[in-house]
Motif scaffolding. Structure first.
Motif, mmCIF file in Angstrom:
data_model
loop_
_atom_site.group_PDB
_atom_site.id
_atom_site.type_symbol
_atom_site.label_atom_id
_atom_site.label_comp_id
_atom_site.label_asym_id
_atom_site.label_seq_id
_atom_site.Cartn_x
_atom_site.Cartn_y
_atom_site.Cartn_z
ATOM 1 N N LEU A 165 0.811 -1.220 0.000
ATOM 2 C CA LEU A 165 0.000 0.000 0.000
ATOM 3 C C LEU A 165 0.840 1.264 0.000
ATOM 4 C CD1 LEU A 165 -2.781 -0.939 2.571
ATOM 5 C CD2 LEU A 165 -2.796 -1.202 0.074
ATOM 6 N N GLY A 166 2.001 1.197 0.613
ATOM 7 C CA GLY A 166 2.831 2.390 0.689
ATOM 8 C C GLY A 166 4.010 2.179 1.610
ATOM 9 N N LEU A 167 4.894 3.177 1.612
ATOM 10 C CA LEU A 167 6.083 3.161 2.456
ATOM 11 C C LEU A 167 6.043 4.386 3.365
ATOM 12 C CD1 LEU A 167 8.752 2.289 -0.292
ATOM 13 C CD2 LEU A 167 7.620 0.698 1.284
ATOM 14 N N LEU A 168 5.985 4.155 4.660
ATOM 15 C CA LEU A 168 5.954 5.243 5.629
ATOM 16 C C LEU A 168 7.368 5.561 6.083
ATOM 17 C CD1 LEU A 168 2.901 4.146 7.805
ATOM 18 C CD2 LEU A 168 2.931 5.624 5.781
ATOM 19 N N ARG A 169 7.725 6.817 6.010
ATOM 20 C CA ARG A 169 9.098 7.215 6.287
ATOM 21 C C ARG A 169 9.461 7.082 7.763
ATOM 22 N NH1 ARG A 169 9.819 13.441 6.968
ATOM 23 N NH2 ARG A 169 7.887 14.042 8.010
ATOM 24 N N ASP A 170 10.748 7.027 8.019
ATOM 25 C CA ASP A 170 11.291 6.972 9.363
ATOM 26 C C ASP A 170 11.342 8.401 9.899
ATOM 27 O OD1 ASP A 170 12.480 6.177 11.687
ATOM 28 O OD2 ASP A 170 14.471 5.863 10.832
ATOM 29 N N THR A 171 10.420 8.745 10.793
ATOM 30 C CA THR A 171 10.339 10.110 11.311
ATOM 31 C C THR A 171 9.935 10.078 12.779
ATOM 32 O OG1 THR A 171 9.071 12.193 11.187
ATOM 33 C CG2 THR A 171 7.978 10.211 10.398
ATOM 34 N N GLN A 172 10.369 11.075 13.521
ATOM 35 C CA GLN A 172 10.010 11.192 14.934
ATOM 36 C C GLN A 172 8.595 11.716 15.129
ATOM 37 O OE1 GLN A 172 11.782 10.357 17.926
ATOM 38 N NE2 GLN A 172 12.700 9.116 16.314
ATOM 39 N N ASN A 173 7.933 12.115 14.052
ATOM 40 C CA ASN A 173 6.559 12.614 14.179
ATOM 41 C C ASN A 173 5.668 11.610 14.900
ATOM 42 O OD1 ASN A 173 7.120 15.001 12.941
ATOM 43 N ND2 ASN A 173 6.198 14.474 10.971
ATOM 44 N N TYR A 174 5.791 10.341 14.531
ATOM 45 C CA TYR A 174 4.917 9.322 15.128
ATOM 46 C C TYR A 174 5.166 9.178 16.624
ATOM 47 C CZ TYR A 174 3.771 8.019 10.336
ATOM 48 O OH TYR A 174 3.356 8.039 9.036
ATOM 49 N N ALA A 175 6.425 9.184 17.027
ATOM 50 C CA ALA A 175 6.748 9.054 18.455
ATOM 51 C C ALA A 175 6.256 10.257 19.247
ATOM 52 C CB ALA A 175 8.250 8.880 18.635
ATOM 53 N N HIS A 176 6.437 11.456 18.695
ATOM 54 C CA HIS A 176 5.999 12.666 19.387
ATOM 55 C C HIS A 176 4.484 12.693 19.538
ATOM 56 C CE1 HIS A 176 10.019 14.077 19.459
ATOM 57 N NE2 HIS A 176 10.082 14.522 18.215
ATOM 58 N N LEU A 177 3.764 12.299 18.499
ATOM 59 C CA LEU A 177 2.310 12.292 18.553
ATOM 60 C C LEU A 177 1.807 11.237 19.534
ATOM 61 C CD1 LEU A 177 1.524 12.683 14.745
ATOM 62 C CD2 LEU A 177 1.183 14.401 16.518
ATOM 63 N N ALA A 178 2.401 10.045 19.477
ATOM 64 C CA ALA A 178 1.951 8.959 20.344
ATOM 65 C C ALA A 178 2.100 9.310 21.820
ATOM 66 C CB ALA A 178 2.748 7.689 20.030
ATOM 67 N N ALA A 179 3.132 10.070 22.159
ATOM 68 C CA ALA A 179 3.376 10.439 23.549
ATOM 69 C C ALA A 179 2.259 11.305 24.130
ATOM 70 C CB ALA A 179 4.711 11.173 23.663
ATOM 71 N N HIS A 180 1.434 11.865 23.241
ATOM 72 C CA HIS A 180 0.334 12.728 23.687
ATOM 73 C C HIS A 180 -1.032 12.171 23.290
ATOM 74 C CE1 HIS A 180 3.226 15.824 24.858
ATOM 75 N NE2 HIS A 180 3.835 15.608 23.710
ATOM 76 N N GLY A 181 -1.065 10.911 22.848
ATOM 77 C CA GLY A 181 -2.333 10.314 22.463
ATOM 78 C C GLY A 181 -2.909 10.891 21.187
ATOM 79 N N LEU A 182 -2.052 11.329 20.297
ATOM 80 C CA LEU A 182 -2.492 11.996 19.069
ATOM 81 C C LEU A 182 -2.224 11.126 17.848
ATOM 82 C CD1 LEU A 182 -1.013 15.559 19.734
ATOM 83 C CD2 LEU A 182 -3.333 14.758 20.229
ATOM 84 N N SER A 183 -2.974 11.387 16.788
ATOM 85 C CA SER A 183 -2.706 10.802 15.479
ATOM 86 C C SER A 183 -2.316 11.921 14.520
ATOM 87 C CB SER A 183 -3.950 10.070 14.954
ATOM 88 O OG SER A 183 -4.939 11.002 14.534
ATOM 89 N N LEU A 184 -1.951 11.544 13.314
ATOM 90 C CA LEU A 184 -1.583 12.550 12.312
ATOM 91 C C LEU A 184 -2.715 13.519 12.035
ATOM 92 C CD1 LEU A 184 0.211 10.231 9.725
ATOM 93 C CD2 LEU A 184 1.332 11.936 11.172
ATOM 94 N N TRP A 185 -3.957 13.076 12.253
ATOM 95 C CA TRP A 185 -5.127 13.885 11.912
ATOM 96 C C TRP A 185 -5.610 14.745 13.064
ATOM 97 C CZ3 TRP A 185 -3.906 9.081 10.329
ATOM 98 C CH2 TRP A 185 -3.682 8.939 8.949
ATOM 99 N N ASP A 186 -4.828 14.790 14.133
ATOM 100 C CA ASP A 186 -5.179 15.606 15.287
ATOM 101 C C ASP A 186 -4.325 16.858 15.396
ATOM 102 O OD1 ASP A 186 -7.162 13.774 16.217
ATOM 103 O OD2 ASP A 186 -5.558 12.496 17.003
ATOM 104 N N VAL A 187 -3.440 17.084 14.429
ATOM 105 C CA VAL A 187 -2.576 18.266 14.434
ATOM 106 C C VAL A 187 -2.698 18.969 13.088
ATOM 107 C CG1 VAL A 187 -0.952 17.279 16.085
ATOM 108 C CG2 VAL A 187 -0.589 16.912 13.646
ATOM 109 N N ALA A 188 -2.155 20.163 13.008
ATOM 110 C CA ALA A 188 -2.211 20.933 11.766
ATOM 111 C C ALA A 188 -1.540 20.155 10.641
ATOM 112 C CB ALA A 188 -1.533 22.277 11.955
#
Length: 208
Positions: A165-188
């Protein structure tokens, strides 16, 4: 009520990251979402506890690896995060529920070899008298562009009759969001625009 299972017997491949972001997306779309966590580490359940009250809510689905209860009425989407080493009765139970199975896979020779038998088993379920109704696909996770490991992963997936389906890049975005109970669709969107672009084909497949 679509049931989306995120599974891979290999630990540390990003199952909880995918599960929480899939749940977050459907919640943001206004759906009544439940996120079940069979994993003993309970990462998805922790993510739900961290999730701010002012965001679209996602309900926890209380299940164990030997008992999967029916979700309450009104639930429109279910996402199920599964443990490492999923096999036997546990695998049978989730496969009976699944409409879609997403297998996260990292670009590592260890991850590839640890996952190939599992993929073959799932693909084999599409045949025979007791064929599974579930659609199966792979998502490359924590991918670094222009590396031999990534090319090796692509070559491996080309040998399978399973869509990538796709390749998700190696980024700290996921770790930072998870630490606050957030998903990609919960931020700007401007903060995670590259990641949202990579998710577009995954979401299309999940909703087809």
């Amino acid at each position: 009520m679509p049931v989306i299972v995120v599974a891979n017997p290999k630990g540390g491949v990003g199952k909880s990251t995918l599960s929480s972001n899939i749940a977050g997306y459907f919640a943001r779309q206004g759906h009544a979402v439940m996120l079940g966590d069979v994993d003993r580490q309970q990462s998805s359940r922790l993510w739900l506890k961290l999730r701010p009250d002012n965001l679209p809510q996602i309900q926890s689905w209380d299940i164990t690896d030997d008992h999967i209860a029916r979700p309450p009425k009104g639930t429109t989407h279910i996402v199920l995060d599964t443990p490492a080493g999923l096999h036997g009765p546990g695998l049978e139970a989730v496969m009976k529920l699944a409409d879609k199975v997403v297998v996260p896979l990292q670009a590592s020779v260890f991850d590839i070899y640890a996952t190939q038998d599992f993929l073959a088993e799932l693909a084999g379920r599409k045949k025979g008298d007791k064929a599974s109704k579930a659609q199966l696909a792979v998502v490359g996770n924590r991918i670094k562009d222009h590396t031999k490991a990534t090319e090796h992963l692509k070559e491996f997936l080309q040998t399978l009759d399973i869509p990538l389906l796709g390749l998700l890049r190696d980024t700290q975005n996921y770790a930072h969001l998870a630490a606050h109970g957030l998903s990609l669709w919960d931020v700007a969107a401007t903060k995670v625009d590259k990641d949202l672009d990579q998710w577009a084909p995954i979401l299309k497949w999940l909703q087809d």
